[in-house]
Motif scaffolding. Sequence first.
Motif, PDB file in Angstrom:
ATOM      1  N   GLU A 179       0.918  -1.125   0.081  1.00 30.05           N
ATOM      2  CA  GLU A 179      -0.113  -0.107   0.227  1.00 30.05           C
ATOM      3  C   GLU A 179       0.972   1.027  -0.007  1.00 30.05           C
ATOM      4  OE1 GLU A 179      -2.637  -0.158   3.267  1.00 30.05           O
ATOM      5  OE2 GLU A 179      -3.813  -1.813   2.577  1.00 30.05           O
TER       6      GLU A 179
ATOM      7  N   GLY B 197       5.922   0.976   1.229  1.00 29.92           N
ATOM      8  CA  GLY B 197       5.337   0.948   0.000  1.00 29.92           C
ATOM      9  C   GLY B 197       5.807   2.217  -0.686  1.00 29.92           C
TER      10      GLY B 197
ATOM     11  N   GLU C 103      -2.433  -5.999  -3.993  1.00 31.38           N
ATOM     12  CA  GLU C 103      -1.988  -4.864  -3.025  1.00 31.38           C
ATOM     13  C   GLU C 103      -1.923  -5.381  -1.538  1.00 31.38           C
ATOM     14  OE1 GLU C 103      -0.779  -0.579  -4.020  1.00 31.38           O
ATOM     15  OE2 GLU C 103      -2.786  -0.595  -3.267  1.00 31.38           O
TER      16      GLU C 103
END
Length: 299
Positions: free
Chosen positions: A203, A209, A228
């Motif tokens: 994410e 991320g 994801e």
Amino acid sequence: MMADEQGEVPFRLLEMFGAMMRYGSTVEAAESLGLSQPAVSIGIRQLEKQIGVTLFERLHRRLHPTEEALQLYEEVRPMFNLMRDFSLRAQAIRQGVSGRLRILSTPPLGHTIAPVALRELLRHRPDVSVSYDVRRLGEVIEAVQNGSADIGLALALEQHPAVNVEVLSRTHMVCLVPTGSALAEKAEISAQDLAATGFIGLEADSRIGQIIRTAFERDLASYNPRVEVRYCSTAAVLANADVAPAIVDPYSARFHASASVIERPFLPPSEITAVMLTRRGVPRSRLLHSFIAALRAAC
């Protein structure tokens, strides 16, 4: 034990009295207390004057306790044992071989490096107890800040306004490739490779991320993951299930290593830091110093 009209008896005088009762001479009592013989003699006389009781009588060049001294010693003997235990306990804490340590970590380090360091810490410290848990980053920071944890461990956090942040090690992100993937034969996996074949991403609002997205931008690759997830450990589990390759930190890769996946370097190189968090303005105990040394060795 109270003195009649003089207030409480100073503990130092009681120590002299206890030493005299154990050793039977002012010379040996003085040696045990690190005092001079005259100081012990003066102290005993001062104690006798303060409580109004004769404690020792000289017979054949030696001091012998009176019946009153024997009675009083039985009363205060537990206190001497308690103080001796207190001194030994304090010494053990000071030397870092006793005490309690409270450790919180995010999963990547809490499942890999921290257990190794903890094993080394406890190997020769049977009197040390530990509170150990794995939590989300926000909870780790909060616990360190409010003092409910002595140390926190995390990834990808270079600084924070509420706690001290110190780098334990710097390494790079890796790619876990299912053994049946077309990428399994490659020695290195690039962002371009993953963009072309599909991958498990993290994410965007997570720190790791953001690191991965930056790597794709540097490689001019399209960041469009098939799946994801929030955590590297989840990505590693999905890679093991042959869902798709996953970009994860090397600690999570180590924890989830199996015959189902192959670990490969990820390009472009994406640095990830392992850090420890401690409370600001609080001195570190010898025990905490020992654990930190074990952490650095494990890294």
